[in-house]
Design an enzyme around this catalytic site. Sequence first.
Site, PDB file in Angstrom:
ATOM      1  N   HIS A 117      -7.988   1.509   0.879  1.00  0.00           N
ATOM      2  CA  HIS A 117      -7.831   1.320   2.328  1.00  0.00           C
ATOM      3  C   HIS A 117      -8.527   2.438   3.108  1.00  0.00           C
ATOM      4  O   HIS A 117      -7.934   3.098   3.966  1.00  0.00           O
ATOM      5  CB  HIS A 117      -6.356   1.239   2.713  1.00  0.00           C
ATOM      6  CG  HIS A 117      -6.153   0.539   4.044  1.00  0.00           C
ATOM      7  ND1 HIS A 117      -5.022  -0.167   4.331  1.00  0.00           N
ATOM      8  CD2 HIS A 117      -6.935   0.457   5.149  1.00  0.00           C
ATOM      9  CE1 HIS A 117      -5.101  -0.657   5.564  1.00  0.00           C
ATOM     10  NE2 HIS A 117      -6.271  -0.289   6.080  1.00  0.00           N
ATOM     11  N   GLU A 137       0.841  -1.207   0.000  1.00  0.00           N
ATOM     12  CA  GLU A 137       0.000   0.000   0.000  1.00  0.00           C
ATOM     13  C   GLU A 137       0.867   1.244   0.000  1.00  0.00           C
ATOM     14  O   GLU A 137       1.811   1.324   0.788  1.00  0.00           O
ATOM     15  CB  GLU A 137      -0.920  -0.012   1.218  1.00  0.00           C
ATOM     16  CG  GLU A 137      -1.916  -1.163   1.162  1.00  0.00           C
ATOM     17  CD  GLU A 137      -2.778  -1.285   2.402  1.00  0.00           C
ATOM     18  OE1 GLU A 137      -3.825  -1.968   2.344  1.00  0.00           O
ATOM     19  OE2 GLU A 137      -2.412  -0.709   3.446  1.00  0.00           O
TER      20      GLU A 137
END
Length: 311
Positions: A287, A265
């Site tokens: 996210h 991420e």
Amino acid sequence: MTQPTLVLLDRATLGEVALGPIAALGRLVCHDRTAPSQTTARIAEAEVVITNKVRIGRAEIDAAPRLRLVCIAATGTNNVDTAYAAERGIAVRNVAGYSTESVVQTTFAHLLSLAGRLPAFDRIVKSGEYGRSGLFTDATLPYRELHGRRMGIIGLGTIGRRVAAVAEAFGMEVVYHPTSGIAHDERYPALGLDELLATSDVVSIHAPLNERTQGLIGAAELRRMKPTALLLNAGRGGIVDEQALAEALDAGCPAGAGLDVYAVEPLPADSPLLGMRHPERLSLTPHTAWASVEARERLVAAVAENIRKGW
């Protein structure tokens, strides 16, 4: 008593939410982002460090002689060397439970979008295709109800139990797989992973990433799912093999997936999830399941309370 210096290392992860409850407790210094090479200099004079994802390890702790408290603006503690902090007499406090309703809402946003084929129907209307059809409805894209379907939950913790309750409100049957191997909730049947995957219409992951869950859902596990099933992951990215998932979705089994978390991420440009032949089978969010306005407000309030207790 002199107010402490509070250093927040990744303010940008909290968005626009006000930090008043924290700022009231000391001299707050905020940095939107902090690279690993910047951490030691930024916390050198701090009594309290607040971090969401910035790593605080042995070197960082040694560089902060006045440090008394590390507040993690999240639930996971893997970015802080808690053992070394304890050895140095430095308290480490995280925040749990603040994002439950936010994660549950995002989980069902993905599910309803995929199950109801909402993006496709939205495109049909906005493109003018619906207006040109001459029919009051569009029956070209069949979709099915959640009612009567089986929801298989991997990880029945606080969030998993709330997902189960909402699924029941939709009239779904709920089963779960305890990643610890120990059944702990008598309200729902506990199944082995293979049985849960093979019999569930929706599989929703709400487990932490650890030695038992790393790579839990790979190519073999995806092949066990129903061709009509949907996979949701709002737990941790490393639980699902993303290459295997992209290939399985393109092959048509499972029918779709909704992801909020990723192994790396932010998601890199060369991710297999971004190069699929059938991207319509995949629903992605960056996210953000944890990050409703209300959840972030609760998070700030909880961090402030942790500072009060620790100072």
